[in-house]
Design a protein around this motif. Structure first.
Motif, PDB file in Angstrom:
ATOM      1  N   LYS A  98       0.840  -1.167  -0.988  1.00 14.21           N
ATOM      2  CA  LYS A  98       0.847  -1.109   0.471  1.00 14.21           C
ATOM      3  C   LYS A  98      -0.484  -0.552   0.983  1.00 14.21           C
ATOM      4  CE  LYS A  98       3.380   0.954   4.295  1.00 14.21           C
ATOM      5  NZ  LYS A  98       4.447   1.886   4.648  1.00 14.21           N
ATOM      6  N   GLU A  99      -0.930   0.545   0.428  1.00 15.39           N
ATOM      7  CA  GLU A  99      -2.209   1.136   0.837  1.00 15.39           C
ATOM      8  C   GLU A  99      -3.371   0.193   0.533  1.00 15.39           C
ATOM      9  OE1 GLU A  99      -3.021   3.926   2.576  1.00 15.39           O
ATOM     10  OE2 GLU A  99      -0.857   4.053   2.905  1.00 15.39           O
ATOM     11  N   PHE A 100      -3.292  -0.474  -0.610  1.00 20.15           N
ATOM     12  CA  PHE A 100      -4.326  -1.446  -0.973  1.00 20.15           C
ATOM     13  C   PHE A 100      -4.408  -2.539   0.087  1.00 20.15           C
ATOM     14  CE2 PHE A 100      -5.872  -5.342  -2.797  1.00 20.15           C
ATOM     15  CZ  PHE A 100      -6.961  -4.943  -3.563  1.00 20.15           C
ATOM     16  N   ALA A 101      -3.249  -3.084   0.476  1.00 21.90           N
ATOM     17  CA  ALA A 101      -3.204  -4.181   1.441  1.00 21.90           C
ATOM     18  C   ALA A 101      -3.741  -3.736   2.801  1.00 21.90           C
ATOM     19  CB  ALA A 101      -1.782  -4.709   1.574  1.00 21.90           C
ATOM     20  N   ILE A 102      -3.372  -2.546   3.237  1.00 23.48           N
ATOM     21  CA  ILE A 102      -3.843  -2.042   4.534  1.00 23.48           C
ATOM     22  C   ILE A 102      -5.362  -1.885   4.511  1.00 23.48           C
ATOM     23  CG2 ILE A 102      -3.836  -0.021   6.056  1.00 23.48           C
ATOM     24  CD1 ILE A 102      -0.820   0.275   5.318  1.00 23.48           C
ATOM     25  N   SER A 103      -5.869  -1.300   3.450  1.00 26.61           N
ATOM     26  CA  SER A 103      -7.310  -1.116   3.308  1.00 26.61           C
ATOM     27  C   SER A 103      -8.031  -2.460   3.276  1.00 26.61           C
ATOM     28  CB  SER A 103      -7.601  -0.324   2.030  1.00 26.61           C
ATOM     29  OG  SER A 103      -8.964  -0.260   1.783  1.00 26.61           O
ATOM     30  N   TYR A 104      -7.450  -3.402   2.563  1.00 31.17           N
ATOM     31  CA  TYR A 104      -8.038  -4.741   2.446  1.00 31.17           C
ATOM     32  C   TYR A 104      -8.117  -5.413   3.814  1.00 31.17           C
ATOM     33  CZ  TYR A 104      -9.059  -9.196   0.165  1.00 31.17           C
ATOM     34  OH  TYR A 104      -9.667 -10.353  -0.263  1.00 31.17           O
ATOM     35  N   VAL A 105      -7.040  -5.317   4.582  1.00 27.95           N
ATOM     36  CA  VAL A 105      -6.991  -5.932   5.911  1.00 27.95           C
ATOM     37  C   VAL A 105      -8.042  -5.300   6.824  1.00 27.95           C
ATOM     38  CG1 VAL A 105      -5.584  -6.089   8.011  1.00 27.95           C
ATOM     39  CG2 VAL A 105      -4.604  -6.715   5.814  1.00 27.95           C
ATOM     40  N   LYS A 106      -8.197  -3.989   6.738  1.00 33.46           N
ATOM     41  CA  LYS A 106      -9.138  -3.291   7.625  1.00 33.46           C
ATOM     42  C   LYS A 106     -10.598  -3.572   7.281  1.00 33.46           C
ATOM     43  CE  LYS A 106      -6.270   0.664   8.936  1.00 33.46           C
ATOM     44  NZ  LYS A 106      -6.114   2.113   8.808  1.00 33.46           N
ATOM     45  N   THR A 107     -10.889  -3.879   6.013  1.00 32.29           N
ATOM     46  CA  THR A 107     -12.286  -3.996   5.603  1.00 32.29           C
ATOM     47  C   THR A 107     -12.786  -5.427   5.449  1.00 32.29           C
ATOM     48  OG1 THR A 107     -11.678  -3.812   3.270  1.00 32.29           O
ATOM     49  CG2 THR A 107     -12.296  -1.782   4.419  1.00 32.29           C
ATOM     50  N   LYS A 108     -11.914  -6.386   5.265  1.00 35.13           N
ATOM     51  CA  LYS A 108     -12.371  -7.765   5.040  1.00 35.13           C
ATOM     52  C   LYS A 108     -12.865  -8.393   6.322  1.00 35.13           C
ATOM     53  CE  LYS A 108     -12.383  -8.490   0.835  1.00 35.13           C
ATOM     54  NZ  LYS A 108     -13.583  -8.738   0.147  1.00 35.13           N
ATOM     55  N   LYS A 109     -13.930  -9.109   6.210  1.00 36.11           N
ATOM     56  CA  LYS A 109     -14.542  -9.763   7.365  1.00 36.11           C
ATOM     57  C   LYS A 109     -14.350 -11.275   7.247  1.00 36.11           C
ATOM     58  CE  LYS A 109     -17.820  -6.179   8.422  1.00 36.11           C
ATOM     59  NZ  LYS A 109     -16.975  -5.384   9.218  1.00 36.11           N
ATOM     60  N   CYS A 110     -13.099 -11.669   7.332  1.00 34.74           N
ATOM     61  CA  CYS A 110     -12.775 -13.091   7.290  1.00 34.74           C
ATOM     62  C   CYS A 110     -11.512 -13.311   8.107  1.00 34.74           C
ATOM     63  CB  CYS A 110     -12.608 -13.573   5.842  1.00 34.74           C
ATOM     64  SG  CYS A 110     -11.405 -12.662   4.892  1.00 34.74           S
ATOM     65  N   GLY A 111     -11.050 -14.530   8.156  1.00 37.33           N
ATOM     66  CA  GLY A 111      -9.894 -14.869   8.968  1.00 37.33           C
ATOM     67  C   GLY A 111      -8.577 -14.405   8.360  1.00 37.33           C
TER      68      GLY A 111
END
Length: 186
Positions: A98-111
């Motif tokens: 869950k934490e991984f996914a949240i971090s991924y969503v916040k940092t990725k610069k794509c659609g």
């Protein structure tokens, strides 16, 4: 399970598995003097080695459960010790999808589409992805899309659109940005 010492702390087991073991494991099981381990001892050695390796991996970057499981399985071949290691890492909080996914969503610069696709590839469940996407800002996506459009420079419009769609941006959002850019030019 027979074992043979290859180098200083590298051991070859009769099933063909060749792994390096740290001094703590070598001393605990007195591997310098022994030529054979029981099956239970073999699994314990693999579990300790996999735990040590997982700490090494996690010190470099975050991993999902699936990613770390696959990396360890590729190296140690036995599922049971790896499952124990994964449970242990989850209990102490070193792995948290869950934490991984949240971090991924916040940092990725794509659609959004690409983020969902990437998270599914990393073994994140749909429920966790939906929860993580609550941190996804639509306005930020449009700003990022606008920056990505500008970054593509003077390429043909269709090539720019195709490139941005591969990055997970929706066609509708791309068209909105194009219209906005044209209005700014006038």
């Amino acid at each position: 399970m027979k074992l043979k010492r290859l180098l200083k702390n590298k051991y070859l087991f009769e099933n063909g598995l060749s792994i390096g073991l740290n001094n703590e494991i070598v001393n605990k099981y007195d591997l310098k003097r022994r030529e054979e381990l029981s099956h239970e001892e073999y699994l314990q050695v693999l579990e300790l080695a996999a735990l040590s390796t997982s700490y090494y991996y996690l010190a470099k970057r975050d991993y999902t459960k699936k990613e770390i499981y696959n990396k360890l399985l590729q190296k140690y071949w036995e599922k049971n010790p790896i499952v124990k290691v994964i449970k242990r890492l989850e209990e102490v909080g070193y792995i948290d999808d869950k934490e991984f996914a949240i971090s991924y969503v916040k940092t990725k610069k794509c659609g959004k589409k690409k983020i969902i696709y990437d998270l599914k590839l990393k073994g994140i469940t749909s429920e966790v992805i939906e929860e993580a996407l609550s941190f996804y800002e639509e306005e930020d996506e449009l700003e990022e899309l606008s920056r990505a459009w500008d970054k593509l420079g003077e390429k043909e419009e269709q090539k720019k659109i195709a490139s941005l769609m591969r990055k997970g941006f929706s066609y509708g959002d791309i068209k909105r940005v194009i219209i906005k850019k044209r209005e700014e030019e006038c």
